[in-house]
Motif scaffolding. Structure first.
Motif, PDB file in Angstrom:
ATOM      1  N   ARG A   1       7.205  46.970 -41.980  1.00 54.32           N
ATOM      2  CA  ARG A   1       8.214  48.035 -42.081  1.00 54.32           C
ATOM      3  C   ARG A   1       8.248  48.631 -43.482  1.00 54.32           C
ATOM      4  O   ARG A   1       8.394  49.841 -43.640  1.00 54.32           O
ATOM      5  CB  ARG A   1       9.594  47.487 -41.729  1.00 54.32           C
ATOM      6  N   LEU A   2       8.131  47.789 -44.514  1.00 56.83           N
ATOM      7  CA  LEU A   2       8.147  48.293 -45.886  1.00 56.83           C
ATOM      8  C   LEU A   2       6.935  49.159 -46.193  1.00 56.83           C
ATOM      9  O   LEU A   2       7.061  50.224 -46.798  1.00 56.83           O
ATOM     10  CB  LEU A   2       8.191  47.126 -46.874  1.00 56.83           C
ATOM     11  N   VAL A   3       5.773  48.706 -45.785  1.00 61.24           N
ATOM     12  CA  VAL A   3       4.548  49.438 -46.109  1.00 61.24           C
ATOM     13  C   VAL A   3       4.451  50.726 -45.303  1.00 61.24           C
ATOM     14  O   VAL A   3       4.100  51.774 -45.839  1.00 61.24           O
ATOM     15  CB  VAL A   3       3.307  48.542 -45.882  1.00 61.24           C
ATOM     16  N   ASP A   4       4.748  50.664 -44.017  1.00 63.03           N
ATOM     17  CA  ASP A   4       4.630  51.845 -43.162  1.00 63.03           C
ATOM     18  C   ASP A   4       5.826  52.779 -43.247  1.00 63.03           C
ATOM     19  O   ASP A   4       5.772  53.901 -42.742  1.00 63.03           O
ATOM     20  CB  ASP A   4       4.437  51.428 -41.702  1.00 63.03           C
ATOM     21  N   ARG A   5       6.915  52.324 -43.839  1.00 61.48           N
ATOM     22  CA  ARG A   5       8.158  53.101 -43.910  1.00 61.48           C
ATOM     23  C   ARG A   5       8.612  53.511 -42.519  1.00 61.48           C
ATOM     24  O   ARG A   5       9.048  54.630 -42.280  1.00 61.48           O
ATOM     25  CB  ARG A   5       7.995  54.309 -44.813  1.00 61.48           C
TER      26      ARG A   5
ATOM     27  N   MET B   1      -3.119  56.134 -47.814  1.00 58.52           N
ATOM     28  CA  MET B   1      -1.939  55.427 -48.248  1.00 58.52           C
ATOM     29  C   MET B   1      -1.227  56.308 -49.271  1.00 58.52           C
ATOM     30  O   MET B   1      -1.822  56.736 -50.247  1.00 58.52           O
ATOM     31  CB  MET B   1      -2.362  54.081 -48.846  1.00 58.52           C
ATOM     32  N   ARG B   2       0.019  56.559 -49.024  1.00 59.70           N
ATOM     33  CA  ARG B   2       0.820  57.422 -49.886  1.00 59.70           C
ATOM     34  C   ARG B   2       1.297  56.658 -51.115  1.00 59.70           C
ATOM     35  O   ARG B   2       1.123  55.453 -51.232  1.00 59.70           O
ATOM     36  CB  ARG B   2       2.012  57.962 -49.111  1.00 59.70           C
ATOM     37  N   GLY B   3       1.961  57.370 -52.010  1.00 62.30           N
ATOM     38  CA  GLY B   3       2.394  56.801 -53.279  1.00 62.30           C
ATOM     39  C   GLY B   3       3.357  55.632 -53.147  1.00 62.30           C
ATOM     40  O   GLY B   3       3.183  54.603 -53.780  1.00 62.30           O
TER      41      GLY B   3
ATOM     42  N   PHE C   1       1.332  42.378 -53.798  1.00 62.51           N
ATOM     43  CA  PHE C   1       0.181  41.598 -54.230  1.00 62.51           C
ATOM     44  C   PHE C   1       0.409  40.960 -55.591  1.00 62.51           C
ATOM     45  O   PHE C   1      -0.009  39.821 -55.813  1.00 62.51           O
ATOM     46  CB  PHE C   1      -1.091  42.441 -54.235  1.00 62.51           C
ATOM     47  N   VAL C   2       1.062  41.643 -56.489  1.00 64.87           N
ATOM     48  CA  VAL C   2       1.356  41.041 -57.801  1.00 64.87           C
ATOM     49  C   VAL C   2       2.254  39.825 -57.619  1.00 64.87           C
ATOM     50  O   VAL C   2       2.012  38.762 -58.209  1.00 64.87           O
ATOM     51  CB  VAL C   2       1.997  42.084 -58.745  1.00 64.87           C
TER      52      VAL C   2
ATOM     53  N   ALA D   1       1.604  52.638 -51.551  1.00 67.01           N
ATOM     54  CA  ALA D   1       0.693  52.024 -52.527  1.00 67.01           C
ATOM     55  C   ALA D   1       1.474  51.183 -53.529  1.00 67.01           C
ATOM     56  O   ALA D   1       1.055  50.074 -53.886  1.00 67.01           O
ATOM     57  CB  ALA D   1      -0.123  53.090 -53.242  1.00 67.01           C
ATOM     58  N   ALA D   2       2.611  51.681 -53.971  1.00 65.76           N
ATOM     59  CA  ALA D   2       3.427  50.927 -54.920  1.00 65.76           C
ATOM     60  C   ALA D   2       3.961  49.644 -54.289  1.00 65.76           C
ATOM     61  O   ALA D   2       3.981  48.587 -54.936  1.00 65.76           O
ATOM     62  CB  ALA D   2       4.584  51.799 -55.405  1.00 65.76           C
ATOM     63  N   VAL D   3       4.367  49.719 -53.029  1.00 64.40           N
ATOM     64  CA  VAL D   3       4.860  48.534 -52.329  1.00 64.40           C
ATOM     65  C   VAL D   3       3.748  47.502 -52.176  1.00 64.40           C
ATOM     66  O   VAL D   3       3.953  46.316 -52.419  1.00 64.40           O
ATOM     67  CB  VAL D   3       5.459  48.919 -50.952  1.00 64.40           C
TER      68      VAL D   3
END
Length: 167
Positions: A155-159, A1-3, A13-14, A6-8
Motif C-alpha cells: 500500500r505504501l509503495v503503490d499508494r 516508479m514515481r518520486g 531498504f535503508v 522511489a523515496a519510500v
C-alpha cells in the motif's frame, strides 16, 4: 516508479539494511533476512520488473559490502529470487496466508541458493553448524514478518489504499 514511491522504497531498504547489518548481526540466533524479504514483497507491487531486479541486485551488493560474504554473492541470490518472485506473484495475491507462504518459500529458495553458491566460493559449507536451523528458522521468520507487513508495504509503495484488502 514515481518520486514518492522511489523515496519510500529507498527508505525501506535503508531501514532493512541498517537493522539487518547492525541489530541482527549482534544476535547469535538465526535471524530473518529483512532485505531479501523486502525484495520479495516488492515483487507484489506495480513497480516494473526491470526496476525490481535492479533494486534486488543493488541491495544484494550493499549487504555484501557491509557483511563478511564475497562481493556479489547475495546480489546474485537476491536477483534470482526476485526473478522467481516476479514470475510467480500471481499465485500470492489471493490472501495474507498465501503471501506469507509464498514469501517463506522464496526465502527458502534464497537460503538454499546462498548456501550452494557460498559453498562453491568457499564462504560457507553445506554441512556447517547452523545449516539446518538456517534452512528452517530464516524462512519461518520471514514468513511471519511477511504476513504482518506485506500489505502495508504494498500500500505504501503503490499508494493504493485498496491494495491487499483481505483479512
Amino acid at each position: 516508479m514515481r518520486g514518492r514511491s522511489a523515496a519510500v522504497v529507498i527508505l525501506l531498504f535503508v531501514i532493512a539494511v541498517v537493522v539487518q547489518t547492525t541489530l541482527f548481526a549482534q544476535i547469535n540466533l538465526v535471524t530473518p533476512d529483512l532485505v531479501l524479504l523486502l525484495v520479495i514483497i516488492l515483487c507484489l507491487t506495480r513497480i516494473r520488473p526491470e526496476v525490481i531486479l535492479a533494486i534486488a541486485f543493488t541491495s544484494g551488493l550493499v549487504v555484501d559490502l557491509l557483511g563478511p560474504s564475497a562481493l556479489g554473492l547475495r546480489a546474485v541470490v537476491y536477483t534470482t529470487v526476485a526473478y522467481i518472485g516476479i514470475r510467480t506473484r500471481d499465485r500470492a495475491d489471493i490472501g495474507r496466508v498465501a503471501v506469507a507462504l509464498w514469501a517463506g518459500v522464496l526465502t527458502l529458495i534464497g537460503v538454499i541458493l546462498l548456501m550452494l553458491i557460498g559453498t562453491l566460493f568457499g564462504q560457507s559449507s553445506l554441512l556447517g553448524e547452523n545449516t539446518l536451523s538456517r534452512l528452517i528458522l530464516v524462512p519461518l521468520a520471514n514468513l511471519a514478518i511477511a504476513a504482518a507487513v506485506a500489505p502495508l508495504v504494498v500500500r505504501l509503495v503503490d499508494r493504493d489504499k485498496t491494495a491487499f484488502r483481505y483479512p
